[in-house]
Design an enzyme around this catalytic site. Sequence first.
Site, PDB file in Angstrom:
ATOM      1  N   TYR A 136       0.598  -1.229   0.094  1.00  0.00           N
ATOM      2  CA  TYR A 136      -0.008   0.080  -0.030  1.00  0.00           C
ATOM      3  C   TYR A 136       0.864   1.352  -0.050  1.00  0.00           C
ATOM      4  O   TYR A 136       1.630   1.539   1.055  1.00  0.00           O
ATOM      5  CB  TYR A 136      -1.033   0.114   1.235  1.00  0.00           C
ATOM      6  CG  TYR A 136      -1.902   1.164   0.909  1.00  0.00           C
ATOM      7  CD1 TYR A 136      -3.036   0.905   0.422  1.00  0.00           C
ATOM      8  CD2 TYR A 136      -1.663   2.550   1.378  1.00  0.00           C
ATOM      9  CE1 TYR A 136      -4.035   2.031   0.181  1.00  0.00           C
ATOM     10  CE2 TYR A 136      -2.448   3.461   1.105  1.00  0.00           C
ATOM     11  CZ  TYR A 136      -3.835   3.351   0.476  1.00  0.00           C
ATOM     12  OH  TYR A 136      -4.527   4.190   0.220  1.00  0.00           O
ATOM     13  N   GLN A 197     -10.554   0.101   0.262  1.00  0.00           N
ATOM     14  CA  GLN A 197     -11.203  -0.889  -0.880  1.00  0.00           C
ATOM     15  C   GLN A 197     -10.069  -1.402  -1.577  1.00  0.00           C
ATOM     16  O   GLN A 197     -10.038  -2.476  -1.960  1.00  0.00           O
ATOM     17  CB  GLN A 197     -11.947   0.042  -2.100  1.00  0.00           C
ATOM     18  CG  GLN A 197     -11.274   1.272  -2.700  1.00  0.00           C
ATOM     19  CD  GLN A 197     -11.607   2.447  -1.557  1.00  0.00           C
ATOM     20  OE1 GLN A 197     -11.935   2.388  -0.520  1.00  0.00           O
ATOM     21  NE2 GLN A 197     -11.311   3.673  -2.243  1.00  0.00           N
ATOM     22  N   ASN A 220      -3.725   6.072   5.768  1.00  0.00           N
ATOM     23  CA  ASN A 220      -4.657   7.019   6.647  1.00  0.00           C
ATOM     24  C   ASN A 220      -5.335   5.935   7.662  1.00  0.00           C
ATOM     25  O   ASN A 220      -5.305   4.651   7.521  1.00  0.00           O
ATOM     26  CB  ASN A 220      -5.277   8.033   5.777  1.00  0.00           C
ATOM     27  CG  ASN A 220      -6.346   7.331   4.979  1.00  0.00           C
ATOM     28  OD1 ASN A 220      -6.643   6.408   5.077  1.00  0.00           O
ATOM     29  ND2 ASN A 220      -7.026   8.342   4.184  1.00  0.00           N
ATOM     30  N   SER A 243       2.558  10.217  10.838  1.00  0.00           N
ATOM     31  CA  SER A 243       3.897  10.063  11.402  1.00  0.00           C
ATOM     32  C   SER A 243       4.190  10.906  12.779  1.00  0.00           C
ATOM     33  O   SER A 243       3.500  11.587  12.976  1.00  0.00           O
ATOM     34  CB  SER A 243       4.640  11.036  10.365  1.00  0.00           C
ATOM     35  OG  SER A 243       4.294  10.544   8.752  1.00  0.00           O
ATOM     36  N   GLN A 265       7.759  16.295  10.015  1.00  0.00           N
ATOM     37  CA  GLN A 265       6.772  15.303  10.249  1.00  0.00           C
ATOM     38  C   GLN A 265       5.357  16.018  10.302  1.00  0.00           C
ATOM     39  O   GLN A 265       4.389  15.393   9.857  1.00  0.00           O
ATOM     40  CB  GLN A 265       7.142  14.473  11.345  1.00  0.00           C
ATOM     41  CG  GLN A 265       8.411  13.639  11.298  1.00  0.00           C
ATOM     42  CD  GLN A 265       8.338  13.070   9.728  1.00  0.00           C
ATOM     43  OE1 GLN A 265       7.708  11.883   9.432  1.00  0.00           O
ATOM     44  NE2 GLN A 265       9.254  13.636   8.900  1.00  0.00           N
ATOM     45  N   HIS A 268       3.048  15.989   7.105  1.00  0.00           N
ATOM     46  CA  HIS A 268       2.404  15.028   6.512  1.00  0.00           C
ATOM     47  C   HIS A 268       0.879  14.948   6.661  1.00  0.00           C
ATOM     48  O   HIS A 268       0.179  14.468   5.931  1.00  0.00           O
ATOM     49  CB  HIS A 268       3.135  13.659   7.292  1.00  0.00           C
ATOM     50  CG  HIS A 268       4.387  13.158   6.787  1.00  0.00           C
ATOM     51  ND1 HIS A 268       4.406  12.570   5.618  1.00  0.00           N
ATOM     52  CD2 HIS A 268       5.538  13.124   7.251  1.00  0.00           C
ATOM     53  CE1 HIS A 268       5.729  12.309   5.257  1.00  0.00           C
ATOM     54  NE2 HIS A 268       6.309  12.543   6.298  1.00  0.00           N
ATOM     55  N   GLU A 333       8.012   6.940  16.644  1.00  0.00           N
ATOM     56  CA  GLU A 333       8.484   6.278  15.467  1.00  0.00           C
ATOM     57  C   GLU A 333       9.807   6.673  15.224  1.00  0.00           C
ATOM     58  O   GLU A 333      10.673   5.935  14.431  1.00  0.00           O
ATOM     59  CB  GLU A 333       7.466   6.921  14.386  1.00  0.00           C
ATOM     60  CG  GLU A 333       7.661   6.317  13.001  1.00  0.00           C
ATOM     61  CD  GLU A 333       6.772   6.903  11.937  1.00  0.00           C
ATOM     62  OE1 GLU A 333       6.165   8.294  12.078  1.00  0.00           O
ATOM     63  OE2 GLU A 333       6.645   6.409  10.773  1.00  0.00           O
ATOM     64  N   HIS A 334      10.062   8.055  15.223  1.00  0.00           N
ATOM     65  CA  HIS A 334      11.183   8.521  14.992  1.00  0.00           C
ATOM     66  C   HIS A 334      11.919   9.199  16.190  1.00  0.00           C
ATOM     67  O   HIS A 334      11.158  10.140  16.653  1.00  0.00           O
ATOM     68  CB  HIS A 334      11.436   9.562  13.716  1.00  0.00           C
ATOM     69  CG  HIS A 334      10.675   9.072  12.633  1.00  0.00           C
ATOM     70  ND1 HIS A 334       9.346   9.247  12.346  1.00  0.00           N
ATOM     71  CD2 HIS A 334      11.127   8.210  11.588  1.00  0.00           C
ATOM     72  CE1 HIS A 334       9.209   8.961  11.015  1.00  0.00           C
ATOM     73  NE2 HIS A 334      10.167   8.164  10.560  1.00  0.00           N
ATOM     74  N   ASP A 367      13.976   9.398   5.953  1.00  0.00           N
ATOM     75  CA  ASP A 367      12.876   9.237   5.081  1.00  0.00           C
ATOM     76  C   ASP A 367      13.041   9.090   3.640  1.00  0.00           C
ATOM     77  O   ASP A 367      12.220   8.415   3.060  1.00  0.00           O
ATOM     78  CB  ASP A 367      12.031  10.606   4.978  1.00  0.00           C
ATOM     79  CG  ASP A 367      11.078  10.757   6.382  1.00  0.00           C
ATOM     80  OD1 ASP A 367      10.942   9.804   6.956  1.00  0.00           O
ATOM     81  OD2 ASP A 367      10.525  11.764   6.653  1.00  0.00           O
ATOM     82  N   GLU A 421      -1.092 -36.594  28.215  1.00  0.00           N
ATOM     83  CA  GLU A 421      -2.093 -35.996  27.508  1.00  0.00           C
ATOM     84  C   GLU A 421      -3.213 -36.766  27.346  1.00  0.00           C
ATOM     85  O   GLU A 421      -4.027 -36.310  26.588  1.00  0.00           O
ATOM     86  CB  GLU A 421      -1.451 -35.249  26.503  1.00  0.00           C
ATOM     87  CG  GLU A 421      -0.508 -34.104  26.657  1.00  0.00           C
ATOM     88  CD  GLU A 421      -0.186 -33.296  25.783  1.00  0.00           C
ATOM     89  OE1 GLU A 421      -0.109 -33.657  24.327  1.00  0.00           O
ATOM     90  OE2 GLU A 421       0.654 -32.347  25.666  1.00  0.00           O
ATOM     91  N   HIS A 426      -1.060 -40.579  19.395  1.00  0.00           N
ATOM     92  CA  HIS A 426       0.489 -39.774  19.357  1.00  0.00           C
ATOM     93  C   HIS A 426       1.694 -40.925  19.794  1.00  0.00           C
ATOM     94  O   HIS A 426       2.581 -40.985  19.531  1.00  0.00           O
ATOM     95  CB  HIS A 426       0.164 -38.717  20.343  1.00  0.00           C
ATOM     96  CG  HIS A 426      -0.120 -37.428  19.682  1.00  0.00           C
ATOM     97  ND1 HIS A 426      -1.650 -37.393  19.265  1.00  0.00           N
ATOM     98  CD2 HIS A 426       0.289 -36.233  19.199  1.00  0.00           C
ATOM     99  CE1 HIS A 426      -1.990 -36.225  18.838  1.00  0.00           C
ATOM    100  NE2 HIS A 426      -0.931 -35.568  18.651  1.00  0.00           N
TER     101      HIS A 426
END
Length: 436
Positions: A136, A197, A220, A243, A265, A268, A333-334, A367, A421, A426
């Site tokens: 994506y 979608q 998003n 971000s 950032q 974004h 994240e950063h 980045d 068991e 087995h």
Amino acid sequence: MSTPLKIARLNANQSDFAEHLDALLAWEGVSDKAVNDRVEEIIAAVRANGDAALVEYTERFDGLSVDSMAGLILDRARLELALERITPEQREALSVAAERVRSYHEHQRQDSWRYTEADGTLLGQQITPLDRVGLYVPGGKASYPSSVLMNAIPAKVAGVPEVVMVVPTPRGEINELVLAAACLAGVDHVFTIGGAQAVAALAYGTESVPQVDKIVGPGNIYVATAKRAVFGQVGIDMIAGPSEILVVCDGQTDPDWIAMDLFSQAEHDEDAQSILLSPDAAFLDAVEASLNRLIGDLERDAIVRVSLETRGALIKVDDLEQACVLTNRIAPEHLELSVADPEALLPQVRHAGAIFMGRYTPEALGDYCAGPNHVLPTSGTARFSSPLGVYDFQKRSSLIFCSPDGASELGKTASVLARGESLTAHARSAEYRIKP
Ligand SMILES: NC(=O)c1ccc[n+]([C@@H]2O[C@H](COP(=O)([O-])OP(=O)(O)OC[C@H]3O[C@@H](n4cnc5c(N)ncnc54)[C@H](O)[C@@H]3O)[C@@H](O)[C@H]2O)c1
Ligand SMILES: N[C@H](CO)Cc1c[nH]c[nH+]1
Ligand SMILES: [Zn+2]
């Protein structure tokens, strides 16, 4: 001079600091019932109506009207054309970035391994690439050629034979750099679809979009919610949200540099998060002044303003040790360690997607072209997640080969445990291999 920025100023020692910080960091709440319901509805429609639903949603959400799905498919020749169309300077920059990303990720490739025990029993792990993955690439508010490289190159380094990319092209505006990056990175199929979608199409397949085994890449709230919903049907890398940047500064970096790092950032997304921690109150004032002076020059000043006013903060800490404690709480994240000796702080940092060390390492370099991946865990998930990497496109199968002697010995242990068991088939299966 634009209206003064209303960015939060906090002190880590104020009595209600923890509440302020929790409120600042809360993003999960944004994925509300309305978004969930819409995403569920979109996924159901794509499963039921395939390509027709994709055509309809692309018109509704991206303002792109096509007669049929063919209008949302870009072939390899179109990607090659894009690579020709961009400027030589852009081609060079993309190639440099692609090569640096590739060579960094080569280090991440995991190899199969095995060992043999004294009785000839062999144990190991076989590593194989995924068959087909979906990338994506976000395209709603900005285009991200760099994200094409960051998603596709690790997949190809892992040896994934079929890489399917989806990218929305609002109003049909195609970004040639995005396609050129796809061409360079060796993407196999491109569909100009986005949002929930596109995620649904990759997860379940349609007449045109091949069903994939794993979906990776940021997006998003609709993308993130859809990825969470299809997890289980397919694998996903992580939920990469808006971000974030956390800057820890000793007060000795140029305040304009830090202001721009925070903007980088914030631009974004309105939901993006930029926070600065410093033990130097005068430096926080200086950065605030820089933010106010420089914001007017930004093309995306409106987005930056919302982001900084709703989710940004300038926080006074006692010292850099307290800054590291807070860093681990935020798990950004950063993380930029804009200090004289970043190595000295490193052992105290446990949770951060990527750590940028020193005054000359702005997050923006990571980045685009430093080499490490820019798809990173957000919203505190760096506590348990890692950057997107080659390992996300590889899987492991255990290898077990028993020699007759090995089977006889292991059979005795297995028999005892299986009977414990009450799983007698087995036990008997193991016992058949025990030597008399
Ligand atoms: N973590 C990372 O590595 C990284 C990298 C790049 C971008 N990002 C983030 O990814 C995000 C990209 O978001 P974006 O919006 O620009 O692009 P996007 O591609 O994620 O989303 C655009 C799509 O959202 C859908 N959508 C929009 N409004 C909708 C609505 N009302 N109902 C249903 N669907 C709707 C549409 O289908 C549209 O195609 C930003 O938050 C950015 O910060 C993260
Ligand atoms: N900072 C983003 C990841 O959080 C990645 C990116 C792409 N282009 C610019 N920035
Ligand atoms: Zn960025």
